[in-house]
Design a protein around this motif. Structure first.
Motif, mmCIF file in Angstrom:
data_model
loop_
_atom_site.group_PDB
_atom_site.id
_atom_site.type_symbol
_atom_site.label_atom_id
_atom_site.label_comp_id
_atom_site.label_asym_id
_atom_site.label_seq_id
_atom_site.Cartn_x
_atom_site.Cartn_y
_atom_site.Cartn_z
ATOM 1 N N MET A 1 0.971 -1.184 -0.170
ATOM 2 C CA MET A 1 -0.063 0.037 0.197
ATOM 3 C C MET A 1 0.776 1.243 -0.049
ATOM 4 N N ASN A 2 0.472 2.352 -0.656
ATOM 5 C CA ASN A 2 1.190 3.493 -0.599
ATOM 6 C C ASN A 2 1.260 4.285 0.818
ATOM 7 N N LYS A 3 1.817 5.165 0.768
ATOM 8 C CA LYS A 3 2.023 6.021 2.028
ATOM 9 C C LYS A 3 1.579 7.375 1.693
ATOM 10 N N VAL A 4 0.917 8.051 3.003
ATOM 11 C CA VAL A 4 0.742 9.463 2.943
ATOM 12 C C VAL A 4 2.153 10.155 3.021
ATOM 13 N N HIS A 5 2.220 11.146 1.908
ATOM 14 C CA HIS A 5 3.436 11.947 1.924
ATOM 15 C C HIS A 5 3.188 13.430 2.515
ATOM 16 N N PHE A 6 3.801 13.484 3.616
ATOM 17 C CA PHE A 6 3.598 14.818 4.342
ATOM 18 C C PHE A 6 4.822 15.635 3.652
ATOM 19 N N VAL A 7 4.323 16.759 2.873
ATOM 20 C CA VAL A 7 5.196 17.747 2.215
ATOM 21 C C VAL A 7 5.066 19.312 2.798
ATOM 22 N N GLY A 8 6.242 19.799 3.312
ATOM 23 C CA GLY A 8 6.366 21.313 3.580
ATOM 24 C C GLY A 8 6.511 21.846 2.453
ATOM 25 N N ALA A 9 5.259 22.958 2.319
ATOM 26 C CA ALA A 9 5.156 23.704 1.299
ATOM 27 C C ALA A 9 5.992 24.946 1.132
ATOM 28 N N GLY A 10 6.902 25.153 2.169
ATOM 29 C CA GLY A 10 7.738 26.477 2.291
ATOM 30 C C GLY A 10 6.778 27.636 2.761
ATOM 31 N N PRO A 11 7.471 28.700 2.924
ATOM 32 C CA PRO A 11 6.798 30.040 3.404
ATOM 33 C C PRO A 11 5.723 30.658 2.827
ATOM 34 N N GLY A 12 5.797 30.486 1.262
ATOM 35 C CA GLY A 12 4.719 31.284 0.516
ATOM 36 C C GLY A 12 5.199 31.142 -0.778
ATOM 37 N N ASP A 13 6.492 31.734 -1.180
ATOM 38 C CA ASP A 13 6.883 31.848 -2.677
ATOM 39 C C ASP A 13 6.647 30.302 -3.028
ATOM 40 N N ARG A 69 -8.884 6.765 2.645
ATOM 41 C CA ARG A 69 -9.719 6.451 1.341
ATOM 42 C C ARG A 69 -8.783 6.155 0.136
ATOM 43 N N GLY A 70 -7.869 7.377 0.143
ATOM 44 C CA GLY A 70 -6.867 7.215 -0.868
ATOM 45 C C GLY A 70 -6.181 6.081 -0.886
ATOM 46 N N LEU A 71 -5.504 5.910 0.103
ATOM 47 C CA LEU A 71 -4.497 4.654 0.413
ATOM 48 C C LEU A 71 -5.197 3.455 -0.068
ATOM 49 N N ARG A 72 -6.423 3.240 0.341
ATOM 50 C CA ARG A 72 -7.258 2.147 0.089
ATOM 51 C C ARG A 72 -7.293 1.874 -1.187
ATOM 52 N N GLU A 73 -7.750 2.865 -1.799
ATOM 53 C CA GLU A 73 -7.876 3.100 -3.501
ATOM 54 C C GLU A 73 -6.476 3.050 -4.132
ATOM 55 N N ASN A 74 -5.224 2.807 -3.562
ATOM 56 C CA ASN A 74 -4.080 2.675 -4.128
ATOM 57 C C ASN A 74 -3.687 3.929 -4.824
ATOM 58 N N LYS A 75 -4.099 5.184 -4.267
ATOM 59 C CA LYS A 75 -3.686 6.246 -4.805
ATOM 60 C C LYS A 75 -2.525 6.924 -4.054
ATOM 61 N N LYS A 76 -2.169 8.058 -4.780
ATOM 62 C CA LYS A 76 -0.722 8.716 -3.915
ATOM 63 C C LYS A 76 -1.453 10.076 -3.359
ATOM 64 N N LEU A 101 -4.610 3.429 12.326
ATOM 65 C CA LEU A 101 -5.293 2.591 11.248
ATOM 66 C C LEU A 101 -4.286 1.693 10.379
ATOM 67 N N GLY A 102 -3.145 1.681 10.789
ATOM 68 C CA GLY A 102 -2.106 0.901 10.086
ATOM 69 C C GLY A 102 -1.604 1.446 8.741
ATOM 70 N N LEU A 103 -1.663 2.694 8.921
ATOM 71 C CA LEU A 103 -1.274 3.250 7.520
ATOM 72 C C LEU A 103 0.108 3.978 7.738
ATOM 73 N N GLN A 104 0.872 3.959 6.768
ATOM 74 C CA GLN A 104 2.334 4.639 6.904
ATOM 75 C C GLN A 104 2.418 6.091 6.341
ATOM 76 N N TYR A 105 3.285 6.611 6.546
ATOM 77 C CA TYR A 105 3.584 7.823 5.890
ATOM 78 C C TYR A 105 4.987 8.219 6.060
ATOM 79 N N ASP A 106 5.368 9.162 5.159
ATOM 80 C CA ASP A 106 6.825 9.500 5.119
ATOM 81 C C ASP A 106 6.803 11.347 5.106
#
Length: 250
Positions: A1-13, A69-76, A101-106
């Motif tokens: 199964m895919n992971k949830v990807h936490f991404v830092g968006a940066g300060p604004g620009d 839901r996204g991970l169960r549907e094998n979506k990124k 929920l037994g779901l992974q992330y990076d």
């Protein structure tokens, strides 16, 4: 199964996202972004069919539901959070719920707004013999602050300080800073929406900054930077001294 990807968006620009974060957005099937804080122009990096959710109107349960839901549907799934999520980013509570929920992330770090604010000012937090430490904190509001971590207690160090989520309490903050140890002549800057197109900077001292903030009407989305690093006193480092050799010189 895919992971949830936490991404830092940066300060604004929109160009201050990391290359890795940019690539995650390019290939995401679902993006949940912090709409009240993240520059929506970042979403132009997503593919047209990407499913986008603004978390400003969602509670924690709804955010986790979309992720699951996204991970169960094998979506990124990408969770796009302001600045770098390790500072006032609420990543821990989301990670805890995913774990249940037994779901992974990076995690892909981002450029924090406190770094964007310093760049906007052309300032360096660590000035030799002036300040070698940076305190990152916030004033107590609806969310309590541990008693040992009050602004007043930190002020006794008189080092560089960055205060998040507190400009709406500027009068209280200044009182705490002065009573804690900073002199009224200590330089201070308010940076509103650092690196955004409508960025605004107010400069002053602890004696006059409250009036300047009130006159300008800034009540949110701004950082408070205080300390002698903003002043005229500085000393050159030894790194580039012609008589100083160093194996880490860049």
């Amino acid at each position: 199964m895919n992971k949830v990807h936490f991404v830092g968006a940066g300060p604004g620009d929109k160009e201050l996202i990391t290359l890795k974060g940019y690539r995650h957005l390019q290939t995401a099937d679902i993006v949940i972004y912090a709409g009240s804080l993240v520059n929506p122009e970042l979403l132009t990096y997503c593919k047209p069919e990407c499913e986008i959710h603004d978390s400003a109107s969602m509670d924690l349960g709804q955010i986790i539901e979309v992720m699951e839901r996204g991970l169960r549907e094998n979506k990124k799934v990408v969770r796009l959070q302001t600045g770098d999520f390790s500072i006032y980013g609420s990543i821990r509570e989301q990670a805890e719920e995913l774990g249940k929920l037994g779901l992974q992330y990076d995690c892909t770090p981002g450029v924090s707004s406190f770094l964007g604010a310093a760049s906007a000012l052309g300032a360096e937090y660590t000035v030799p013999e002036v300040s070698q430490s940076v305190i990152i904190t916030r004033a107590e509001g609806r969310t309590p602050v541990p008693s040992k971590e009050s602004i007043r207690s930190y002020a006794q160090h008189q080092t560089s300080m960055v205060i998040f989520l507190s400009v709406q309490m500027i009068e209280k903050v200044v009182t705490e800073l002065i009573e804690g140890g900073y002199r009224e002549t200590t330089p201070i800057a308010i940076v509103y929406k650092a690196t955004w197109p409508d960025e605004k900077i107010l400069k002053g001292t602890l004696k006059d900054i409250v009036q300047k903030v009130k006159e300008d009407g800034i009540t949110k989305t701004a950082l408070i930077l205080v300390g002698e690093f903003l002043g005229d006193t500085y000393n050159y480092s030894k790194l580039y001294d012609k008589d100083f050799s160093h194996e880490y010189r860049g």
